[in-house]
Write a protein that holds these residues in place. Structure first.
Motif, PDB file in Angstrom:
ATOM      1  N   UNK A  13       0.835  -1.205   0.000  1.00  0.00           N
ATOM      2  CA  UNK A  13       0.000   0.000   0.000  1.00  0.00           C
ATOM      3  C   UNK A  13       0.869   1.255   0.000  1.00  0.00           C
ATOM      4  N   UNK A  14       1.850   1.284   0.869  1.00  0.00           N
ATOM      5  CA  UNK A  14       2.739   2.439   0.964  1.00  0.00           C
ATOM      6  C   UNK A  14       3.474   2.676  -0.351  1.00  0.00           C
ATOM      7  N   UNK A  15       3.916   1.596  -0.988  1.00  0.00           N
ATOM      8  CA  UNK A  15       4.643   1.715  -2.254  1.00  0.00           C
ATOM      9  C   UNK A  15       3.734   2.251  -3.359  1.00  0.00           C
ATOM     10  N   UNK A  16       2.508   1.723  -3.426  1.00  0.00           N
ATOM     11  CA  UNK A  16       1.576   2.187  -4.453  1.00  0.00           C
ATOM     12  C   UNK A  16       1.167   3.636  -4.260  1.00  0.00           C
ATOM     13  N   UNK A  17       0.895   3.996  -3.006  1.00  0.00           N
ATOM     14  CA  UNK A  17       0.522   5.375  -2.690  1.00  0.00           C
ATOM     15  C   UNK A  17       1.667   6.316  -3.043  1.00  0.00           C
ATOM     16  N   UNK A  18       2.882   5.928  -2.710  1.00  0.00           N
ATOM     17  CA  UNK A  18       4.055   6.759  -2.989  1.00  0.00           C
ATOM     18  C   UNK A  18       4.253   6.955  -4.487  1.00  0.00           C
ATOM     19  N   UNK A  19       4.089   5.879  -5.255  1.00  0.00           N
ATOM     20  CA  UNK A  19       4.322   5.957  -6.692  1.00  0.00           C
ATOM     21  C   UNK A  19       3.354   6.931  -7.370  1.00  0.00           C
ATOM     22  N   UNK A  20       2.078   6.838  -7.021  1.00  0.00           N
ATOM     23  CA  UNK A  20       1.091   7.745  -7.619  1.00  0.00           C
ATOM     24  C   UNK A  20       1.312   9.177  -7.133  1.00  0.00           C
ATOM     25  N   UNK A  21       1.656   9.321  -5.860  1.00  0.00           N
ATOM     26  CA  UNK A  21       1.925  10.652  -5.314  1.00  0.00           C
ATOM     27  C   UNK A  21       3.146  11.290  -5.976  1.00  0.00           C
ATOM     28  N   UNK A  22       4.064  10.457  -6.418  1.00  0.00           N
ATOM     29  CA  UNK A  22       5.261  10.958  -7.093  1.00  0.00           C
ATOM     30  C   UNK A  22       4.935  11.410  -8.521  1.00  0.00           C
ATOM     31  N   UNK A  23       3.785  10.969  -9.042  1.00  0.00           N
ATOM     32  CA  UNK A  23       3.384  11.410 -10.373  1.00  0.00           C
ATOM     33  C   UNK A  23       3.186  10.315 -11.390  1.00  0.00           C
ATOM     34  N   UNK A  24       3.457   9.072 -11.020  1.00  0.00           N
ATOM     35  CA  UNK A  24       3.277   7.961 -11.957  1.00  0.00           C
ATOM     36  C   UNK A  24       1.791   7.629 -12.105  1.00  0.00           C
ATOM     37  N   UNK A  25       1.354   7.437 -13.345  1.00  0.00           N
ATOM     38  CA  UNK A  25      -0.049   7.109 -13.610  1.00  0.00           C
ATOM     39  C   UNK A  25      -0.219   5.804 -14.379  1.00  0.00           C
ATOM     40  N   UNK A  26       0.864   5.263 -14.877  1.00  0.00           N
ATOM     41  CA  UNK A  26       0.815   3.975 -15.582  1.00  0.00           C
ATOM     42  C   UNK A  26       1.778   3.036 -14.878  1.00  0.00           C
ATOM     43  N   UNK A  27       1.212   2.122 -14.138  1.00  0.00           N
ATOM     44  CA  UNK A  27       1.988   1.280 -13.233  1.00  0.00           C
ATOM     45  C   UNK A  27       1.845  -0.191 -13.586  1.00  0.00           C
ATOM     46  N   UNK A  28       2.789  -0.986 -13.092  1.00  0.00           N
ATOM     47  CA  UNK A  28       2.757  -2.417 -13.334  1.00  0.00           C
ATOM     48  C   UNK A  28       3.118  -3.196 -12.083  1.00  0.00           C
ATOM     49  N   UNK A  29       2.782  -4.469 -12.095  1.00  0.00           N
ATOM     50  CA  UNK A  29       3.169  -5.379 -11.011  1.00  0.00           C
ATOM     51  C   UNK A  29       3.460  -6.726 -11.618  1.00  0.00           C
TER      52      UNK A  29
END
Length: 223
Positions: A13-29
């Motif tokens: 959760x923390x990693x996903x929240x951080x990534x979007x907050x940093x500006x990333x909008x296209x993510x993968x797992x």
């Protein structure tokens, strides 16, 4: 003997929240175990929840591509690298790789495509300069906590039991010593972590709900 596991969903959760907050909008797992490893599944579900909450907060629509392909053995492979390279080439900006050695394939794909990676379990920033953060489990912290029980004659509180450690135990999180994000600051992270510790933010652990219809601001594609 005491068995310790973790609230990986909180770390994800923390990693996903951080990534979007940093500006990333296209993510993968991409994850190991072929979708049958509870730890990896909890990381993935928590990651998606963090992405969703940050996207809602910021009023964004984001995409998350998720796959368990080529991760059954947790080993790096040319096939995995090719798949992830294809994601980056089509616009994916950052990929959370949860699977130990298979992360080498993610690092290689990211390096070749100017992409970013989120590491797993431990701080992987020293393994590749593509790593922007890592969803970590406090392995040394858990050992200290359990030994503390032993030396304070409280071993019977944990002996023969399975103990789950999370944010309230300071046993999951993101590494701050190697912080490289700019928009999402350590201060913002610490506030988010405190909300997890206090129970103000609750992260669901039931990864059977990791389905496209479970999210509003996240377009989840499972391949």
């Amino acid at each position: 003997v005491v068995a310790v596991d973790y609230n990986e969903e909180q770390s994800g959760f923390l990693a996903g929240f951080a990534a979007v907050s940093e500006g990333y909008t296209r993510l993968g797992f991409t994850g190991g175990g072929g979708g049958n490893n509870p730890s990896c599944n909890r990381f993935a579900y928590g990651y998606a929840q963090g992405i969703e909450q940050a996207a809602k907060k910021l009023g964004k629509e984001v995409e998350l591509t998720l796959s368990w392909e080529y991760g059954a053995s947790f080993s790096p492979s040319a096939e995995l690298q090719t798949m992830l390279g294809g994601w980056y080439a089509k616009g994916t900006e950052v990929i959370f790789c949860c699977g130990g050695p298979m992360c080498q394939s993610a690092f290689a794909a990211a390096s070749a495509n100017d992409g970013a990676v989120i590491g797993c379990d431990v701080d992987q920033s020293e393994e590749s300069d593509t790593v922007i953060t890592s969803a970590i489990k406090g392995l040394s912290r858990s050992v200290s906590l359990m030994l503390d029980k032993f030396y304070k004659d409280k071993w019977d509180e944990v002996a023969g039991k399975q103990i789950t450690l999370g944010a309230k135990d300071e046993a999951v999180g993101l590494p701050t010593d190697s912080w490289s994000m700019k928009k999402f600051t350590v201060e913002s992270y610490n506030k988010l972590l405190t909300s997890l510790k206090d129970g103000e933010i609750k992260v669901d652990r039931d990864y059977s709900k990791l389905k496209p219809e479970s999210f509003e601001n996240v377009k989840l594609v499972i391949v």
